[in-house]
Motif scaffolding. Structure first.
Motif, short mmCIF file in Angstrom:
data_model
loop_
_atom_site.label_atom_id
_atom_site.label_comp_id
_atom_site.label_asym_id
_atom_site.label_seq_id
_atom_site.Cartn_x
_atom_site.Cartn_y
_atom_site.Cartn_z
N THR A 86 0.83 -1.20 0.00
CA THR A 86 0.00 0.00 0.00
C THR A 86 0.87 1.25 0.00
O THR A 86 1.75 1.41 0.85
CB THR A 86 -0.92 0.00 1.24
OG1 THR A 86 -1.63 -1.24 1.30
CG2 THR A 86 -1.92 1.14 1.17
N VAL A 87 0.62 2.14 -0.94
CA VAL A 87 1.37 3.38 -1.04
C VAL A 87 0.40 4.54 -1.15
O VAL A 87 -0.78 4.36 -1.47
CB VAL A 87 2.34 3.37 -2.25
CG1 VAL A 87 3.40 2.30 -2.08
CG2 VAL A 87 1.59 3.18 -3.55
N LEU A 88 0.90 5.73 -0.89
CA LEU A 88 0.06 6.92 -0.83
C LEU A 88 0.47 7.93 -1.88
O LEU A 88 1.65 8.28 -1.98
CB LEU A 88 0.16 7.54 0.56
CG LEU A 88 -0.85 8.62 0.95
CD1 LEU A 88 -2.23 7.99 1.16
CD2 LEU A 88 -0.40 9.33 2.22
N GLY A 112 4.22 9.02 -2.63
CA GLY A 112 4.54 9.74 -3.85
C GLY A 112 4.05 11.17 -3.75
O GLY A 112 2.89 11.40 -3.40
N VAL A 113 4.94 12.12 -4.03
CA VAL A 113 4.62 13.55 -3.91
C VAL A 113 4.88 14.22 -5.25
O VAL A 113 5.91 13.97 -5.89
CB VAL A 113 5.45 14.21 -2.79
CG1 VAL A 113 5.12 15.70 -2.70
CG2 VAL A 113 5.19 13.53 -1.45
N LEU A 148 10.71 7.07 5.99
CA LEU A 148 9.82 6.40 5.04
C LEU A 148 10.24 6.77 3.62
O LEU A 148 10.56 7.93 3.34
CB LEU A 148 8.37 6.84 5.26
CG LEU A 148 7.29 6.01 4.58
CD1 LEU A 148 7.29 4.58 5.11
CD2 LEU A 148 5.91 6.64 4.81
N GLU A 149 10.27 5.78 2.73
CA GLU A 149 10.70 6.04 1.37
C GLU A 149 9.67 6.89 0.62
O GLU A 149 8.47 6.76 0.85
CB GLU A 149 10.94 4.73 0.63
CG GLU A 149 12.12 3.96 1.20
CD GLU A 149 12.58 2.86 0.28
OE1 GLU A 149 11.85 2.55 -0.68
OE2 GLU A 149 13.66 2.31 0.52
N PHE A 150 10.17 7.73 -0.28
CA PHE A 150 9.26 8.57 -1.05
C PHE A 150 9.76 8.69 -2.48
O PHE A 150 10.93 8.46 -2.77
CB PHE A 150 9.13 9.96 -0.41
CG PHE A 150 10.37 10.81 -0.49
CD1 PHE A 150 10.55 11.73 -1.51
CD2 PHE A 150 11.38 10.68 0.46
CE1 PHE A 150 11.69 12.52 -1.58
CE2 PHE A 150 12.53 11.45 0.40
CZ PHE A 150 12.68 12.38 -0.62
N GLN A 151 8.83 9.02 -3.35
CA GLN A 151 9.18 9.28 -4.74
C GLN A 151 8.61 10.63 -5.13
O GLN A 151 7.63 11.10 -4.56
CB GLN A 151 8.64 8.19 -5.65
CG GLN A 151 7.15 8.02 -5.65
CD GLN A 151 6.72 6.79 -6.44
OE1 GLN A 151 7.36 5.74 -6.38
NE2 GLN A 151 5.64 6.90 -7.18
N PHE A 427 11.62 -0.36 -4.89
CA PHE A 427 10.21 -0.48 -5.25
C PHE A 427 9.80 0.74 -6.04
O PHE A 427 10.29 1.84 -5.82
CB PHE A 427 9.34 -0.64 -3.98
CG PHE A 427 8.91 0.63 -3.32
CD1 PHE A 427 7.81 1.31 -3.81
CD2 PHE A 427 9.59 1.12 -2.22
CE1 PHE A 427 7.40 2.47 -3.20
CE2 PHE A 427 9.18 2.29 -1.62
CZ PHE A 427 8.08 2.97 -2.11
N ASN A 428 8.89 0.55 -6.93
CA ASN A 428 8.42 1.65 -7.78
C ASN A 428 6.92 1.56 -7.87
O ASN A 428 6.39 0.88 -8.69
CB ASN A 428 9.04 1.54 -9.17
CG ASN A 428 8.69 2.72 -10.04
OD1 ASN A 428 8.27 3.77 -9.54
ND2 ASN A 428 8.88 2.56 -11.33
N ALA A 429 6.30 2.23 -7.06
CA ALA A 429 4.86 2.10 -6.97
C ALA A 429 4.17 3.21 -7.69
O ALA A 429 4.57 4.30 -7.72
CB ALA A 429 4.45 2.13 -5.54
#
Length: 429
Positions: A86-88, A112-113, A148-151, A427-429
């Motif tokens: 689950t990603v946001l 993801g921002v 927390l990881e972010f993209q 990971f690439n969500a």
């Protein structure tokens, strides 16, 4: 190929704190009528039904602004406990120190921002609210603070086209693990926006391919750009990128979108409703929709039908629909002209694994001379990589372990391999 869900994009609310010019959802600004949105219990039931198709899929919870939904963490925790990665997808503005901690504690594995310019006034204008840039960056800092990881995600337009290299550099220096470059499909509020030209589209994809391996530890990928795999193949048919990167248009094949009201569409940019989970179960819609069946066994028209890359690329079905009303028609943003006469249809099978259960035996038995085993912690870490990329990730880590003479894969081994392989296993969500 299998047609299980790899990724599901869930617009969990249409309420938003921005007024973005390109919003495909035409999200309501803060006070919109939300009475028709799925209730908490309906959301739980939908998660149960999505798990019947594939509980290991990436579930993107987005909006609108998903953090404006009061039960967002109940739903994210429920989905995570079911097995979803689950990603946001958020604009970052609502993220305070407290919210960042709640994100991490409630099953969300990454955030993801969106950032559309390094010039605050340009970003704010595109997003429709003054101060958006500064508040988004504050949100990113809170996510970084808790580890927390972010993209970072950017939509390329005529207004920021020349700024993309600087934004990529900014994402890297900020610590993003992924940079996604989205290509505009003119739908929703963006229907009347002027897109970049076909020439710019092709040039930007070529640029992304040239730099995709240049930023150690950060994966760079274009989105809504099926032509990218053609460009990668023409540049280097043996490119490792082709082994793990799922190219082509995934709309209705391994990907779909769910609206706040429970409507199911092939993707966010294709307003073709194929069912509503209030009337039918998600598995029934996923497996039995005529539109999905057509997308899975396509009969294209025009240049796409004659193209030797139709299996590798296939064109953007949403762009074909928005341009000429036919989702099986030409993708007008493709400049490639198929070769005349007989041609070899090019296709590459991407290795797919459906969760860890099928891999545990291989992970414990080892391959290639040195017997490799995986620690329990490393296996849990591997589970945070989308199932369709795990096999590529596993092979890369084990190759690194053998080169280093390791017999046990630990989380630290995985981190070493990630740095060495320039982020190919992230990971690439």
């Amino acid at each position: 190929m299998a047609f299980e869900t790899y990724i599901i994009s869930w617009n969990i609310t249409k309420r938003c704190n921005l007024r973005c010019a390109h919003c495909y959802l035409d999200a309501s600004y803060l006070t919109g009528d939300l009475t028709d949105e799925l209730s908490t219990e309906e959301c739980f039931r939908l998660v149960d039904q999505m798990a019947e198709v594939n509980p290991k899929a990436v579930l993107i919870m987005t909006g609108g602004e998903p953090l404006l939904r009061k039960d967002i963490f109940k739903i994210s925790r429920y989905a995570s406990e079911k097995g979803f990665l689950t990603v946001l997808g958020t604009n970052g503005i609502p993220i305070t120190a407290d919210i960042a901690l709640k994100i991490k504690e409630n099953g969300i594995k990454g955030v993801g921002v969106s950032i559309d310019s390094l010039q605050a006034e340009v970003h704010d204008s595109f997003r429709g609210i003054k101060g958006a840039w500064n508040n988004t960056i504050k949100g990113v800092e809170e996510i970084k603070r808790i580890g927390l990881e972010f993209q970072i995600q950017t939509t390329v337009t005529k207004g920021n086209y020349d700024e993309i290299p600087s934004i990529v550099e900014f994402a890297y220096k900020t610590g993003a693990r992924v940079f996604n470059l989205f290509f505009l499909v003119c739908t929703g509020r963006g229907e009347k926006m002027t897109d970049i030209s076909a020439e710019q589209y092709e040039d930007m994809l070529s640029y992304i391919y040239e730099i995709h391996d240049n930023f150690k530890g950060m994966m760079i990928r274009p989105k809504c750009a099926p032509h990218f795999k053609r460009i990668a193949y023409k540049s280097d048919p043996r490119s490792s990128l082709l082994n793990g990167y799922i190219g082509g248009c995934r709309a209705g094949t391994n990907y779909c979108r769910i609206t706040p009201e429970g409507k199911v569409t092939p993707c966010p940019y294709m307003p073709v409703e194929v069912g509503n989970i209030r009337d039918e179960s998600f598995p029934d819609i996923w497996w039995n929709s005529d539109v999905f069946k057509r997308l899975r066994h396509p009969e294209y028209s025009g240049r796409c039908q004659d193209c030797e890359y139709k299996l590798l690329c296939g064109g953007c079905r949403a762009r074909a629909l928005s341009s000429n009303g036919d989702y099986m028609g030409d993708d007008p943003w493709c400049q490639y002209r198929p070769e005349n006469g007989e041609k070899k249809i090019i296709n590459l099978e991407t290795g797919i694994k459906y969760g860890l259960d099928d891999e545990i035996e291989n992970l414990q038995s080892g391959h290639g001379g040195i017997e490799i085993t995986w620690s329990d912690e490393a296996l849990r870490f591997l589970e945070n990589i989308p199932f369709f990329a795990r096999d590529v990730a596993r092979k890369g880590v084990e190759k690194h372990a053998r080169e280093m003479g390791y017999t046990i894969v630990t989380v630290e081994t995985m981190r070493e391999a990630r740095e060495k392989r320039a982020g190919k296993i992230r990971f690439n969500a």
